[in-house]
Scaffold this motif. Structure first.
Motif, PDB file in Angstrom:
ATOM      1  N   THR A   1       4.214  -5.498   4.878  1.00  0.00           N
ATOM      2  CA  THR A   1       2.831  -5.392   5.365  1.00  0.00           C
ATOM      3  C   THR A   1       2.056  -4.339   4.595  1.00  0.00           C
ATOM      4  O   THR A   1       0.911  -4.570   4.141  1.00  0.00           O
ATOM      5  CB  THR A   1       2.844  -5.055   6.865  1.00  0.00           C
ATOM      6  OG1 THR A   1       3.564  -6.053   7.576  1.00  0.00           O
ATOM      7  CG2 THR A   1       1.424  -4.978   7.401  1.00  0.00           C
ATOM      8  N   SER A   2       2.634  -3.184   4.426  1.00  0.00           N
ATOM      9  CA  SER A   2       1.959  -2.124   3.670  1.00  0.00           C
ATOM     10  C   SER A   2       1.738  -2.543   2.230  1.00  0.00           C
ATOM     11  O   SER A   2       0.696  -2.214   1.622  1.00  0.00           O
ATOM     12  CB  SER A   2       2.789  -0.841   3.722  1.00  0.00           C
ATOM     13  OG  SER A   2       2.963  -0.421   5.055  1.00  0.00           O
TER      14      SER A   2
ATOM     15  N   VAL B   1      -1.392   3.221   6.041  1.00  0.00           N
ATOM     16  CA  VAL B   1      -2.366   4.270   5.704  1.00  0.00           C
ATOM     17  C   VAL B   1      -2.306   4.595   4.218  1.00  0.00           C
ATOM     18  O   VAL B   1      -3.342   4.711   3.530  1.00  0.00           O
ATOM     19  CB  VAL B   1      -2.105   5.525   6.560  1.00  0.00           C
ATOM     20  CG1 VAL B   1      -3.014   6.677   6.105  1.00  0.00           C
ATOM     21  CG2 VAL B   1      -2.338   5.220   8.028  1.00  0.00           C
ATOM     22  N   THR B   2      -1.094   4.714   3.705  1.00  0.00           N
ATOM     23  CA  THR B   2      -0.948   4.995   2.274  1.00  0.00           C
ATOM     24  C   THR B   2      -1.467   3.835   1.444  1.00  0.00           C
ATOM     25  O   THR B   2      -2.062   4.029   0.365  1.00  0.00           O
ATOM     26  CB  THR B   2       0.532   5.269   1.944  1.00  0.00           C
ATOM     27  OG1 THR B   2       1.026   6.296   2.786  1.00  0.00           O
ATOM     28  CG2 THR B   2       0.701   5.683   0.498  1.00  0.00           C
ATOM     29  N   GLY B   3      -1.244   2.604   1.940  1.00  0.00           N
ATOM     30  CA  GLY B   3      -1.757   1.433   1.212  1.00  0.00           C
ATOM     31  C   GLY B   3      -3.262   1.420   1.078  1.00  0.00           C
ATOM     32  O   GLY B   3      -3.800   0.830   0.120  1.00  0.00           O
ATOM     33  N   LEU B   4      -3.963   2.038   1.990  1.00  0.00           N
ATOM     34  CA  LEU B   4      -5.421   2.139   1.915  1.00  0.00           C
ATOM     35  C   LEU B   4      -5.874   3.372   1.134  1.00  0.00           C
ATOM     36  O   LEU B   4      -6.825   3.314   0.344  1.00  0.00           O
ATOM     37  CB  LEU B   4      -6.022   2.169   3.319  1.00  0.00           C
ATOM     38  CG  LEU B   4      -5.901   0.873   4.150  1.00  0.00           C
ATOM     39  CD1 LEU B   4      -6.361   1.128   5.571  1.00  0.00           C
ATOM     40  CD2 LEU B   4      -6.708  -0.254   3.510  1.00  0.00           C
TER      41      LEU B   4
ATOM     42  N   ALA C   1       1.260   2.222  -8.062  1.00  0.00           N
ATOM     43  CA  ALA C   1       0.906   2.688  -6.716  1.00  0.00           C
ATOM     44  C   ALA C   1       1.285   1.658  -5.666  1.00  0.00           C
ATOM     45  O   ALA C   1       1.781   1.996  -4.584  1.00  0.00           O
ATOM     46  CB  ALA C   1      -0.587   3.000  -6.651  1.00  0.00           C
ATOM     47  N   VAL C   2       1.047   0.378  -5.987  1.00  0.00           N
ATOM     48  CA  VAL C   2       1.407  -0.686  -5.038  1.00  0.00           C
ATOM     49  C   VAL C   2       2.913  -0.712  -4.811  1.00  0.00           C
ATOM     50  O   VAL C   2       3.402  -0.863  -3.676  1.00  0.00           O
ATOM     51  CB  VAL C   2       0.896  -2.047  -5.549  1.00  0.00           C
ATOM     52  CG1 VAL C   2       1.454  -3.190  -4.696  1.00  0.00           C
ATOM     53  CG2 VAL C   2      -0.621  -2.082  -5.544  1.00  0.00           C
ATOM     54  N   VAL C   3       3.697  -0.568  -5.882  1.00  0.00           N
ATOM     55  CA  VAL C   3       5.166  -0.555  -5.752  1.00  0.00           C
ATOM     56  C   VAL C   3       5.611   0.620  -4.885  1.00  0.00           C
ATOM     57  O   VAL C   3       6.491   0.502  -4.018  1.00  0.00           O
ATOM     58  CB  VAL C   3       5.824  -0.490  -7.138  1.00  0.00           C
ATOM     59  CG1 VAL C   3       7.328  -0.245  -7.001  1.00  0.00           C
ATOM     60  CG2 VAL C   3       5.574  -1.769  -7.897  1.00  0.00           C
ATOM     61  N   GLY C   4       4.993   1.796  -5.083  1.00  0.00           N
ATOM     62  CA  GLY C   4       5.351   2.950  -4.269  1.00  0.00           C
ATOM     63  C   GLY C   4       5.067   2.730  -2.799  1.00  0.00           C
ATOM     64  O   GLY C   4       5.889   3.083  -1.930  1.00  0.00           O
ATOM     65  N   VAL C   5       3.912   2.133  -2.500  1.00  0.00           N
ATOM     66  CA  VAL C   5       3.583   1.844  -1.099  1.00  0.00           C
ATOM     67  C   VAL C   5       4.579   0.843  -0.519  1.00  0.00           C
ATOM     68  O   VAL C   5       4.992   0.960   0.643  1.00  0.00           O
ATOM     69  CB  VAL C   5       2.141   1.322  -0.985  1.00  0.00           C
ATOM     70  CG1 VAL C   5       1.858   0.843   0.440  1.00  0.00           C
ATOM     71  CG2 VAL C   5       1.155   2.404  -1.375  1.00  0.00           C
ATOM     72  N   ALA C   6       4.986  -0.149  -1.318  1.00  0.00           N
ATOM     73  CA  ALA C   6       5.967  -1.139  -0.848  1.00  0.00           C
ATOM     74  C   ALA C   6       7.285  -0.472  -0.483  1.00  0.00           C
ATOM     75  O   ALA C   6       7.941  -0.849   0.498  1.00  0.00           O
ATOM     76  CB  ALA C   6       6.187  -2.206  -1.903  1.00  0.00           C
ATOM     77  N   CYS C   7       7.676   0.507  -1.262  1.00  0.00           N
ATOM     78  CA  CYS C   7       8.933   1.215  -0.963  1.00  0.00           C
ATOM     79  C   CYS C   7       8.817   2.024   0.323  1.00  0.00           C
ATOM     80  O   CYS C   7       9.811   2.223   1.015  1.00  0.00           O
ATOM     81  CB  CYS C   7       9.294   2.141  -2.122  1.00  0.00           C
ATOM     82  SG  CYS C   7       9.748   1.263  -3.637  1.00  0.00           S
ATOM     83  N   ILE C   8       7.625   2.494   0.631  1.00  0.00           N
ATOM     84  CA  ILE C   8       7.460   3.336   1.820  1.00  0.00           C
ATOM     85  C   ILE C   8       7.335   2.500   3.081  1.00  0.00           C
ATOM     86  O   ILE C   8       8.020   2.730   4.062  1.00  0.00           O
ATOM     87  CB  ILE C   8       6.220   4.244   1.666  1.00  0.00           C
ATOM     88  CG1 ILE C   8       6.425   5.243   0.526  1.00  0.00           C
ATOM     89  CG2 ILE C   8       5.930   4.978   2.970  1.00  0.00           C
ATOM     90  CD1 ILE C   8       5.198   6.085   0.216  1.00  0.00           C
TER      91      ILE C   8
END
Length: 837
Positions: free
Chosen positions: A432-433, A389-392, A421-428
């Motif tokens: 897949t995200s 969801v955050t990735g979108l 932003a992409v790195v932050g989503v990867a950490c979360i």
């Protein structure tokens, strides 16, 4: 089951004290069973001359007692063969802890006779007092001052199908005593002033109640396990306190102890959950060790369990132990951290607790935790959902924000912000995200910020390169995060396993774990239904949930109840190694115990040879020289010289005879074959012969002492040795004093010297053979006097202990049973002292 194979059922009437009515209730039950048509016989009933109890025998079939001859006396015992031949449905057998007269092929103890009856399929009703339970023997002696010579193992009583406590308030029992319903009138005053004091009776009553409560608790636990009952039955307050290893543990333990103390007989259980998902990290093992000692000092028990979820493991443990209350500390996390990470252990435990009361205790560390995003080291369900969801959503929000400042931020900065932003989503959310976020960010960056704006330029090589870079960076970051999480999870699992094994190893090093306790610890640690040690591995096809691991040569540890994971099996293997080493240590200890008597005998033989070289040869040489001189023809002796030589020879032979008699008696004592003839004898009968060699003795208070149950010649030897030893250490001009007093069914005879005395630390060496301690003549005598005196005293059911003499010196206290208080069967016991002299 076939009647031939059926084992009889045992019912035990447990009395809090003598005289509460055990035999009466036992015979009353026999009458009621007989009235219902049961085949009941009385194998043995001891009524102690009480008319009301004897009246209960009317109408009951009584098996005639066997007449037993032993050392010139006639005694009555239960005729086991006659009861077996009669083969009733129910046999009433009194005095469960009674010692049988030796010889005749009989068992040593009556409880062994009863076991024979049970094995033959005969139900048995019996009775025993709480002071005869082996585990309480020392406690009762400390309370009442009366040693218990007849005991029955606790596990023998616990195996009974029914145990009924016969209780009476101390005031009521003392009234019964005063009315003459327990003892004869001449014994009432002494009994009320000694054994039957209100404090003694209250303490005995509490001991009985607590012992029976433990037995009932065991039965309840077994019943709940057999019927898979998970709900809490509030039959007894059990307070479980959860420990994290943090500094707040001491506060929680003391609070839980106060809650448990509000209910008499309440239990305190401290539990630490070793997690495999990271919460085990940061635990202070030093704090846990200190808190464990605090729990044990407060009378509680410490437990450690393995669980992936603290809340679930705590509630499962509490339900397994039938706990009624759970004590937790309030969260150490701050408000922001609780908001970001959701409900903690306390909230989850409260939701899962059901009918278990949960106490949330505040402490000084509450709300002072560090602001970390989460304590978890694995991807939770929330993160798995939030990541895509955050990735979108996050790239879309970033696009809206950057569109407002398009004129002030260049394309490079915009690309870097999307990459962040992409790195932050990867950490979360993981890989897949990260892929979802990278594709979304690349498309938005291409459409809104790369000229021509408002169009996709996917055929442009630069656009494709940007999309590829975004994807590679996101995947790389996600892979690093995932690897970090796996390594953290492994580290946390290793920490949990090490913590659990450290706790177990600490218990073993402190010597607080026997093999059954280790098995119980294994069962509770892994949350299984049972844990046992077997010689052969079981057939795994008989059912699921069976785990078997080797526990040393020819031994296997078997757990039943649930299937263990591979990581739990590794920990179980370490547990099995500890159990196996405990078995080996027990075997080695048993072997060492078997060797110790041989070593002791060897030391005794060595000391004997050293002593004999001088002490036996000296009187022999003196007597030999005197006789040789008298037989010589070359010297004419006067009548005076001849008499002196004859006296020397006579004295030497007498001394030699005494030494040989001491050696012979000592060897008989160690072999347990010294003949005894116990009878009632007064001190006035024994003392004259005992003091013949030391005439100048100060006798006090011996005329009014009642008769004691002793072997008079042996008591003479004891007193003579003690008085002779005291005389050697008493300074010139002072006399040895001998006094006596009667208290609590026993007589205490004191032999007092005014010598230099001995320090407390060296007194037990007095009673070792071939020890000569003191400041006077230390070169003569085999050192057998005190060793033999203690051995002979203990053979007569007495004790010999040293005390300080007021004003300086040493006092030897001989404690012997009064003849009117002694058990008649005591006179038939083989002379085997309680301690090797």
């Amino acid at each position: 089951m076939n009647d031939v194979l059926r084992r009889g059922r045992l019912k035990v009437y447990l009395g809090a004290a003598p005289g509460v009515g055990k035999t009466y209730r036992m015979l009353d039950e026999a009458r009621r069973r007989a009235a219902r048509g049961a085949d009941v016989v009385v194998g043995f009933a001891e009524c102690h001359g009480r008319p009301r109890t004897e009246a209960m025998l009317d109408g009951l079939e009584v098996v005639a007692r066997a007449q037993c001859a032993y050392r010139g006396g006639e005694f009555e015992e239960m005729d086991l063969a006659a009861v077996l031949e009669r083969r009733p449905e129910v046999a009433v057998v009194d005095e469960f802890a009674h010692s049988n007269v030796p010889g005749g092929g009989r068992n040593a103890k009556r409880w062994q006779d009863i076991d024979v009856l049970l094995a033959a399929g005969i139900d048995v009703v019996t009775a025993v007092n709480v002071q005869h339970l082996a585990s309480l023997k020392d406690v009762v002696e400390k309370i009442t001052g009366v040693p218990q010579h007849e005991t029955v193992p606790d596990d023998v009583v616990r195996r009974a199908q029914q145990i009924e406590l016969i209780d009476m308030p101390p005031e009521g029992l003392r009234r019964r005593m005063a009315h003459g319903n327990i003892y004869t009138p001449e014994k009432i005053d002494a009994a009320l002033a000694n054994y039957f004091r209100p404090g003694n009776l209250t303490a005995l009553r509490q001991l009985a109640l607590l012992w029976v409560a433990d037995r009932v608790d065991e039965a309840l636990h077994t019943y709940r396990a057999e019927h898979a009952i998970g709900g809490v039955w509030e039959t007894r307050e059990r307070v479980v306190v959860a420990l994290t290893g943090g500094p707040e543990g001491d506060t929680l333990i003391r609070r839980a102890a106060r809650i448990a103390d509000r209910s008499a007989g309440g239990d305190l259980l401290a539990v630490h959950v070793a997690r495999s998902d990271g919460l085990a990290a940061g635990v202070s093992h030093a704090s846990l060790a200190r808190q464990r000692r605090l729990v044990e000092d407060l009378g509680g028990s410490y437990h450690s369990v393995v669980g992936d979820g603290v809340a679930t493991a705590l509630v499962e443990f509490a339900r397994t132990e039938n706990a009624t209350q759970l004590v937790l500390g309030t969260s150490r996390r701050g408000r922001l951290e609780r908001f970001l990470t959701g409900p903690g252990t306390g909230e989850t435990v409260t939701e899962l607790s059901g009918d278990i009361d949960v106490h949330r205790v505040t402490h000084e560390r509450a709300g002072r935790g560090t602001l970390l995003p989460s304590r978890r080291r694995t991807l939770s369900t929330a993160r798995l959902i939030a990541g895509p969801v955050t990735g979108l959503v996050l790239p879309v929000l970033l696009t809206v924000c950057l569109a407002q400042v398009r004129d002030t931020v260049n394309l490079t900065s915009e690309a870097l912000l999307f990459l962040l932003a992409v790195v932050g989503v990867a950490c979360i959310g993981g890989v897949t995200s990260a892929v979802i976020a990278s594709v979304t960010a690349s498309l938005l960056l291409n459409y809104w910020f790369i000229p021509p704006i408002g169009q996709f330029t996917l055929d442009d090589p630069n656009a494709l390169l940007a999309l590829g870079v975004f994807t590679v960076v996101a995947a790389t970051v996600a892979a690093v995060v995932d690897r970090s999480l796996r390594l953290s999870r492994r580290s946390a699992r290793a920490t949990a396993e090490a913590e659990t094994m450290s706790s177990l190893a600490g218990s073993i090093v402190r010597g607080g774990q026997t093999i059954p306790a280790l098995l119980e610890r294994t069962k509770e640690t892994f949350g299984t239904d049972s844990a046992e040690l077997v010689d052969q591995p079981p057939d795994h096809e008989v059912g699921s949930g069976v785990t078997t691991v080797p526990a040393g040569p020819g031994a296997f540890l078997v757990l039943r109840g649930r299937t263990l994971s591979s990581s739990e099996r590794r920990v179980l293997a370490a547990f099995a190694a500890h159990v196996g080493s405990a078995v080996e240590r027990a075997q080695l200890a048993q072997a060492a115990a078997e060797i110790e008597p041989v070593k002791a005998a060897d030391r005794l033989r060595t000391a004997l040879l050293r002593a004999v070289g001088h002490d036996l040869r000296t009187p022999l040489a003196a007597g030999w020289a005197a006789v040789t001189s008298l037989r010589g023809r070359d010297v004419e002796f006067s009548d005076e010289d001849r008499d002196e030589l004859l006296a020397t020879a006579d004295e030497s032979m007498a001394k030699l005879n005494r030494l040989l008699e001491n050696l012979l008696d000592l060897s008989r004592l160690e072999a347990g074959v010294l003949p005894l003839n116990l009878r009632a004898a007064s001190l006035e009968e024994v003392l004259p012969m005992a003091l013949a060699d030391v005439p100048d003795v100060d006798l006090r208070d011996v005329e009014s002492i009642p008769p004691v149950l002793v072997d008079p010649p042996l008591l003479e030897r004891v007193i003579a040795n003690l008085v002779g030893n005291a005389a050697r250490h008493t300074p010139a001009g002072r006399r040895v004093m001998v006094t006596a007093s009667a208290l609590g069914g026993r007589v205490e005879l004191r032999v007092v010297d005014r010598g230099p005395g001995l320090p407390t630390t060296g007194r037990e060496r007095l009673f070792e053979p071939f020890q000569r301690l003191g400041d006077t003549d230390n070169t003569t005598g085999l050192g057998l006097g005190l060793a033999l005196a203690r051995g002979l005293t203990e053979a007569m059911n007495g004790t010999l202990t040293p005390e300080d003499t007021p004003g300086g010196g040493l006092t030897m206290v001989v404690s012997l049973p009064l003849a009117e208080w002694a058990d008649p069967s005591a006179s038939t016991a083989v002379a085997t002292p309680g301690r090797t002299p």
